[in-house]
Design a protein around this motif. Structure first.
Motif, short mmCIF file in Angstrom:
data_model
loop_
_atom_site.label_atom_id
_atom_site.label_comp_id
_atom_site.label_asym_id
_atom_site.label_seq_id
_atom_site.Cartn_x
_atom_site.Cartn_y
_atom_site.Cartn_z
N LYS A 89 7.99 16.10 5.72
CA LYS A 89 6.70 16.33 5.96
C LYS A 89 5.71 14.99 6.08
O LYS A 89 4.65 14.81 7.12
CB LYS A 89 5.88 16.90 4.58
N TYR A 90 6.09 14.46 5.52
CA TYR A 90 5.44 12.39 5.59
C TYR A 90 5.12 12.00 7.02
O TYR A 90 4.48 11.52 7.00
CB TYR A 90 6.20 11.79 4.46
N ILE A 91 6.67 12.30 7.83
CA ILE A 91 6.31 11.21 8.50
C ILE A 91 5.68 12.28 9.91
O ILE A 91 5.10 11.39 11.06
CB ILE A 91 8.51 10.64 9.40
N VAL A 108 10.62 7.69 17.07
CA VAL A 108 10.55 6.77 15.59
C VAL A 108 11.55 8.37 15.19
O VAL A 108 12.48 7.64 13.99
CB VAL A 108 9.54 7.11 14.53
N ASN A 109 11.82 9.32 14.92
CA ASN A 109 12.75 10.66 14.33
C ASN A 109 13.76 10.09 14.85
O ASN A 109 15.09 9.94 14.32
CB ASN A 109 12.53 12.14 14.34
N ILE A 183 8.47 3.78 8.90
CA ILE A 183 7.99 4.29 9.78
C ILE A 183 7.42 2.75 10.20
O ILE A 183 7.69 2.62 12.04
CB ILE A 183 7.26 5.44 9.56
N LEU A 184 6.57 2.34 10.05
CA LEU A 184 5.76 1.19 10.56
C LEU A 184 6.20 0.23 11.32
O LEU A 184 6.16 0.01 12.44
CB LEU A 184 4.77 0.26 9.53
N ASN A 185 7.59 0.05 11.09
CA ASN A 185 8.26 -0.75 11.37
C ASN A 185 9.04 -0.65 12.38
O ASN A 185 9.30 -1.26 13.58
CB ASN A 185 9.77 -2.00 10.55
#
Length: 262
Positions: A89-91, A108-109, A183-185
């Motif tokens: 959910k967070y991503i 990203v996933n 996620i940011l990286n």
């Protein structure tokens, strides 16, 4: 950047509070079950020590043999697995910030390997559960050998379960904040960004490491440093916990982020 931080941290804090409430409720159930079973043991004439009898030994051994299962079935296992599923959910919640950098969420996933991260978090939480189970079993052994009074045993069990709850929350808090940084990286790497700015709370709860960076100092040399850090510089930083700074920032429980900038 500040809007991003406030929004994401609000989500993380709310989710962590949910996890903490559920874990606390589960452990109250475990205590109720254990104390109910302990009420059946026979004490000596002083009413302080558990008698080293065949009946008591059998009862204690039954409690010990089934202890890990009791903790899992209290709702603890379900709570851990629900928490880990929340990473999915967070991503999705981060899709807007990912798109802001011109990156598609599917990229990203594919890169981040969510299943591997979820497995690592589960294993860490389960290891914490196995360790506390072993420590509580040792308490029972000490009590049956007369090294602990019955009242001391009950208090010690309560303290151990409290320790388990504290470390469970610490693992959860660190894991979700670290995943946010992952996620940011990943987004920064896919977008070709190599510089970051350290953002987040600036208050009395900050470690010296985080305080230095937020105030424009190198945390290891204490020399003045611009607010923008190249990835190579970040990788040379030491947070004193042996954890990679680009991913874990100040270490366990850190609330800050490395935010990509160009």
């Amino acid at each position: 950047m500040n809007d991003y931080y406030k929004k994401t941290q609000k989500f993380i804090d709310k989710y962590n509070r949910w996890f903490m409430r559920r874990t606390k409720r589960n452990l109250e159930l475990v205590k109720h079950i254990l104390y109910d079973m302990l009420s059946k043991v026979t004490l000596d004439e002083s009413g302080k020590y558990i008698i080293d009898s065949e009946k008591n030994i059998r009862l204690i051994n039954n409690i010990k043999a089934d202890l890990l299962t009791k903790i899992k079935r209290s709702g603890d296992e379900r709570t851990i697995r629900e928490f880990i599923r929340g990473f999915e959910k967070y991503i999705k919640y981060q899709k807007d910030i990912i798109r802001k950098f011109g990156v598609d969420i599917s990229e990203v996933n594919d890169y981040i390997k969510l299943e591997v991260i979820q497995k690592e978090v589960y294993e860490e939480m389960n290891s914490n559960r196995v360790n506390i189970t072993r420590e509580i079993k040792d308490l029972f052994d000490e009590a049956i050998l007369g090294k602990r009074t019955f009242d001391n045993l009950v208090k010690a069990i309560d303290k151990k379960l409290g320790k388990y709850g504290h470390w469970s929350y610490s693992i959860a808090h660190t894991a979700l904040n670290t995943f946010s940084q992952d996620i940011l990286n990943t987004t920064a790497k896919l977008a070709g960004y190599q510089y970051y700015k350290y953002i987040g709370a600036h208050d009395s709860r900050n470690r010296g490491f985080c305080k230095d960076i937020l105030e424009g100092r190198h945390p290891n040399t204490k020399k003045r440093h611009p607010n923008y850090w190249h990835i190579s510089e970040i990788n040379q930083l030491d947070n004193g916990q042996g954890l990679p700074v680009l991913r874990y920032r100040g270490g366990w429980g850190c609330r800050h982020r490395w935010y990509p900038v160009n």
